[in-house]
Design a protein around this motif. Structure first.
Motif, short mmCIF file in Angstrom:
data_model
loop_
_atom_site.label_atom_id
_atom_site.label_comp_id
_atom_site.label_asym_id
_atom_site.label_seq_id
_atom_site.Cartn_x
_atom_site.Cartn_y
_atom_site.Cartn_z
N LEU A 91 0.93 -1.06 0.03
CA LEU A 91 0.17 -0.12 -0.07
C LEU A 91 0.81 1.32 -0.05
N ALA B 225 -2.10 5.24 2.29
CA ALA B 225 -3.47 4.49 2.42
C ALA B 225 -3.07 3.38 3.78
N GLY C 242 -5.48 4.44 6.69
CA GLY C 242 -6.22 3.12 7.02
C GLY C 242 -5.99 2.33 8.41
#
Length: 138
Positions: free
Chosen positions: A48, A52, A56
């Motif tokens: 990622l 992200a 996340g």
């Protein structure tokens, strides 16, 4: 006036947490710590982007913290099960996470079942202790 203040006699008594709430919150804290390492792995393997992975991961940790705060109500328990499914689903990004997520889900299930048994037995014990037996009548 002294530097240390004595606790007020009017202070609200501390809420007694159930064994279920306590054990499941411990599991969730451990999962939040695990998530930190999962984010580092996903970032380090370039699975990622940094935004992200860390964004996340931070959102996931916030969801776990909200779940911990809500564990005393049924919605918190439902969110806890959703957290377990979400953690396992991270295996889509790296298959090793399936194993780790399944391990934590098994730990969650064991704590859930065992803590419910302990809470039920505690309620039965307290109910039996609060009712007078036949030999206690005058």
């Amino acid at each position: 006036m002294s530097g240390s203040a004595a606790p007020s006699s009017r202070s609200r008594p501390r809420r007694v947490r159930s064994t279920t709430e306590t054990l499941l919150s411990i599991v969730l804290v451990l999962e939040a710590i695990l998530l930190f390492f999962v984010v580092l792995v996903l970032f380090g393997l370039k699975t990622l982007s940094p935004a992200a992975a860390f964004g996340g991961g931070a959102a996931f940790v916030v969801m776990i913290l909200v779940t911990i705060a809500l564990l005393r109500w049924p919605v918190g328990m439902a969110l806890g099960w959703i957290v377990q499914a979400a953690l396992i689903s991270l295996g889509l990004l790296n298959p090793v996470i399936y194993v780790v997520g399944a391990g934590f889900a098994a730990f969650w299930i064991w704590c859930f079942v065992r803590a419910r048994q302990i809470d039920r037995r505690r309620r039965e014990y307290l109910a039996a202790a609060s009712t007078p037996s036949e030999g206690d009548t005058p």
